[in-house]
Design an enzyme around this catalytic site. Structure first.
Site, PDB file in Angstrom:
ATOM      1  CB  SER A  23      -0.829  -0.104   1.161  1.00 52.16           C
ATOM      2  OG  SER A  23      -1.495   1.095   1.234  1.00 52.16           O
ATOM      3  CE  LYS A  34     -11.426   0.116  -0.903  1.00 46.97           C
ATOM      4  NZ  LYS A  34     -11.190   0.733  -2.140  1.00 46.97           N
ATOM      5  CB  ALA A  78     -20.890  -4.660 -13.350  1.00 52.50           C
ATOM      6  N   GLY A  97     -17.073  -4.539  -7.562  1.00 47.83           N
ATOM      7  CA  GLY A  97     -16.457  -3.821  -6.187  1.00 47.83           C
ATOM      8  C   GLY A  97     -16.140  -2.054  -7.211  1.00 47.83           C
ATOM      9  CB  ALA A  98     -13.249  -1.620  -8.860  1.00 42.78           C
ATOM     10  NE  ARG A 121     -15.506 -11.409 -17.593  1.00 46.21           N
ATOM     11  CZ  ARG A 121     -14.468 -11.522 -17.738  1.00 46.21           C
ATOM     12  NH1 ARG A 121     -13.402 -12.088 -17.934  1.00 46.21           N
ATOM     13  NH2 ARG A 121     -14.708 -12.374 -16.166  1.00 46.21           N
ATOM     14  N   GLY A 176      -4.322   4.814 -12.304  1.00 46.07           N
ATOM     15  CA  GLY A 176      -5.566   4.987 -11.160  1.00 46.07           C
ATOM     16  C   GLY A 176      -4.655   5.681 -10.292  1.00 46.07           C
TER      17      GLY A 176
END
Ligand code: ATR
Length: 274
Positions: free
Chosen positions: A15, A66, A133, A135-136, A160, A241
């Site tokens: 991280s 999360k 589609a 979690g992100a 997909r 990102g």
């Protein structure tokens, strides 16, 4: 006295959050510490309990916790959720106070801020494609829709498994489609919120997907994904990102300390080290 914060994940050693928050602390002159804490996969709530006892003021939450943070339930503690947390069904920021935990999700705000402020994207009237589609994607959809309402842009989700996209878009005016149905369509902003980059794969995009001057945005950072490579080859502007990572961290810092740090300087430092 030093205010203690941490990021909790598994794995967590990679991280960049400790480095980012230390730069924020240095810049704002705040006396805070920030460390990475590895929690056992079945030990998220216990780790939160320990941090509270040890006087931590809050923490960030990363993969795979999360959703655990969204479901967190501790006897005698009131847990409040922001609208973004309820929508994402996930939290990445917790703020501790006496008898209380506030759960927030700063990922989507971070993405929108990176697009608008760092990359200078004017979202007005833009056609935006969100790939994925999971979690992100769920984590950023509401803030994207908020920006969309503000700017009159529109969002399409491609996945997909189209049913997952349908489920995610339910009750909204967001369009959904399969990758095959993208043939002949083009977009001004294409965001990769799939995990395809992790396995060096590429969502099956048609070659004419980028409108002239389009931005290709991958939520991953650290290396070029097949999507970024494809976008370069197609002549799109490409962003990774890292900006979203720094902006979501800045919003967490704001939630904890009431001050928004200058993210540009931090981004320059992180890119120098990469
Ligand atoms: P995350 O929390 O990272 O979003 P996830 O919930 O497992 O992880 O979701 C992964 C997403 O990446 C899904 O949208 C998945 O598509 P499916 O729902 O159809 O499985 C998408 N994904 C993963 N690999 C992909 C690939 N090679 N091409 C296209 N989409 C991919």
């Amino acid at each position: 006295m030093t205010d203690k914060y941490a990021v909790i994940g598994n794995p967590v050693a990679h991280s960049k959050s400790p480095q980012i928050h230390k730069l924020f602390a240095g810049q704002t002159g705040r006396d805070i510490s920030y460390e990475a804490i590895l929690a056992p996969l079945d030990g998220f709530a216990a780790t939160i309990g320990r941090l509270r006892k040890e006087g931590y003021k809050g923490c960030n939450v990363t993969v795979p916790f999360k959703e655990h943070a969204f479901q967190l339930n501790i006897d005698g503690i009131t847990i409040s959720h922001s609208e973004d947390v309820d929508n994402a069904k996930a939290a990445n920021t917790l703020k501790f106070s006496d008898g209380k935990i506030e759960a927030e999700n700063t990922d989507g705000v971070g993405l929108v801020r990176d697009l608008e402020q760092n990359l200078g994207v004017d979202l007005t009237g833009k056609r935006l494609l969100l790939m994925g589609a999971g979690g992100a994607a769920r984590g950023v959809l509401l803030p994207l829709r908020r920006a969309l309402r503000r700017t009159d842009a529109n969002i399409t989700i491609a996945n997909r498994t189209v049913d997952r996209a349908r489920h995610l878009a339910k009750g909204t005016n967001v369009s959904i489609c399969s990758y095959e149905e993208l043939a002949g369509k083009s977009f001004d902003i294409v965001i990769n919120a799939t995990s395809s980059g992790l396995s060096d794969e590429m969502p099956p995009l048609p070659t004419d997907i980028f409108a002239p001057g389009a931005l290709a945005y991958d939520m991953m950072y650290g290396r070029e994904t097949p999507f970024m490579k494809f976008a370069h080859e197609q002549g799109a502007q490409v962003a990774d990102g890292l900006g979203m990572l720094v902006e979501q961290a800045a919003e967490s810092f704001y939630i904890w300390c009431g001050e928004l740090p200058d993210t540009r300087l931090v981004m320059v430092k992180l890119r120098e080290k990469a």
